[in-house]
Design a protein around this motif. Sequence first.
Motif, short mmCIF file in Angstrom:
data_model
loop_
_atom_site.label_atom_id
_atom_site.label_comp_id
_atom_site.label_asym_id
_atom_site.label_seq_id
_atom_site.Cartn_x
_atom_site.Cartn_y
_atom_site.Cartn_z
N GLY A 67 36.34 42.28 22.51
CA GLY A 67 36.96 41.92 23.78
C GLY A 67 36.08 42.14 24.98
N ILE A 68 34.77 42.10 24.79
CA ILE A 68 33.87 42.41 25.90
C ILE A 68 33.91 41.33 26.99
N VAL A 69 34.08 40.09 26.61
CA VAL A 69 34.17 39.02 27.61
C VAL A 69 35.44 39.19 28.44
N GLY A 70 36.56 39.45 27.77
CA GLY A 70 37.80 39.70 28.48
C GLY A 70 37.74 40.94 29.34
N GLY A 71 36.98 41.94 28.90
CA GLY A 71 36.80 43.14 29.70
C GLY A 71 36.06 42.85 31.00
N PHE A 72 35.03 42.03 30.92
CA PHE A 72 34.31 41.65 32.14
C PHE A 72 35.19 40.79 33.06
N VAL A 73 36.00 39.92 32.47
CA VAL A 73 36.93 39.11 33.27
C VAL A 73 37.95 40.02 33.96
N ALA A 74 38.46 41.00 33.22
CA ALA A 74 39.42 41.95 33.81
C ALA A 74 38.79 42.75 34.93
N LEU A 75 37.52 43.12 34.79
CA LEU A 75 36.82 43.83 35.86
C LEU A 75 36.76 42.99 37.14
N VAL A 76 36.43 41.72 36.99
CA VAL A 76 36.30 40.84 38.16
C VAL A 76 37.65 40.58 38.80
N ILE A 77 38.66 40.28 37.99
CA ILE A 77 39.99 40.02 38.53
C ILE A 77 40.57 41.28 39.17
N GLY A 78 40.35 42.43 38.55
CA GLY A 78 40.82 43.69 39.12
C GLY A 78 40.14 43.99 40.45
N LEU A 79 38.85 43.71 40.53
CA LEU A 79 38.13 43.91 41.79
C LEU A 79 38.68 43.00 42.89
N LEU A 80 38.97 41.76 42.53
CA LEU A 80 39.55 40.83 43.50
C LEU A 80 40.93 41.30 43.96
N ALA A 81 41.75 41.78 43.03
CA ALA A 81 43.08 42.27 43.38
C ALA A 81 42.99 43.49 44.28
N ALA A 82 42.08 44.41 43.97
CA ALA A 82 41.92 45.61 44.80
C ALA A 82 41.44 45.23 46.20
N ALA A 83 40.54 44.27 46.28
CA ALA A 83 40.05 43.83 47.59
C ALA A 83 41.16 43.17 48.40
N LEU A 84 41.98 42.36 47.75
CA LEU A 84 43.11 41.73 48.46
C LEU A 84 44.11 42.78 48.92
N GLY A 85 44.38 43.76 48.08
CA GLY A 85 45.30 44.83 48.45
C GLY A 85 44.77 45.65 49.61
N TRP A 86 43.47 45.97 49.59
CA TRP A 86 42.87 46.73 50.67
C TRP A 86 42.91 45.92 51.97
N LEU A 87 42.62 44.62 51.88
CA LEU A 87 42.63 43.77 53.07
C LEU A 87 44.04 43.66 53.65
N ALA A 88 45.04 43.48 52.79
CA ALA A 88 46.42 43.39 53.27
C ALA A 88 46.88 44.70 53.87
N LEU A 89 46.46 45.81 53.27
CA LEU A 89 46.85 47.12 53.80
C LEU A 89 46.20 47.37 55.17
N SER A 90 44.96 47.00 55.32
CA SER A 90 44.30 47.21 56.62
C SER A 90 44.87 46.29 57.68
N ARG A 91 45.22 45.08 57.32
CA ARG A 91 45.85 44.18 58.30
C ARG A 91 47.26 44.61 58.65
N ALA A 92 47.98 45.18 57.70
CA ALA A 92 49.34 45.66 57.97
C ALA A 92 49.32 46.84 58.91
N ARG A 93 48.30 47.68 58.79
CA ARG A 93 48.19 48.85 59.71
C ARG A 93 47.88 48.38 61.13
N ARG A 94 47.06 47.34 61.26
CA ARG A 94 46.74 46.81 62.60
C ARG A 94 47.94 46.10 63.22
N ALA A 95 48.77 45.45 62.38
CA ALA A 95 49.91 44.70 62.88
C ALA A 95 51.05 45.62 63.29
N ALA A 96 51.09 46.83 62.73
CA ALA A 96 52.20 47.74 63.01
C ALA A 96 52.05 48.44 64.33
#
Length: 111
Positions: free
Chosen positions: A82-111
Amino acid sequence: MPVHLLSEPIAAASLTSGRLWSLVAALAGVIGVIAGGLALARIRSGATRRGAFVALTAGLIGMAGGGYVVAAAEGGPGTGYGIVGGFVALVIGLLAAALGWLALSRARRAA
């Protein structure tokens, strides 16, 4: 010659434990990407912080699961680890974490 080099290749349609864990990690990442996208779309509502935390958490879980699969794999692509799927999961997880961080930082500025 080492024994693991003489093993038969695993069929692409068979679901091994490594492939299963990489799928679970990638699914967590996809859930995080969806939650992060929805949180970014709803910056002004109160559900933004909750969605951002879900995206950040799911992204970190996806990255951890993908990293575990990649670290535990004893062979390359096509060996059933499952090494290919592991690398895919790493990339998708990084994208999700970046989106979550971006939404959290924008929510703090909007509040």
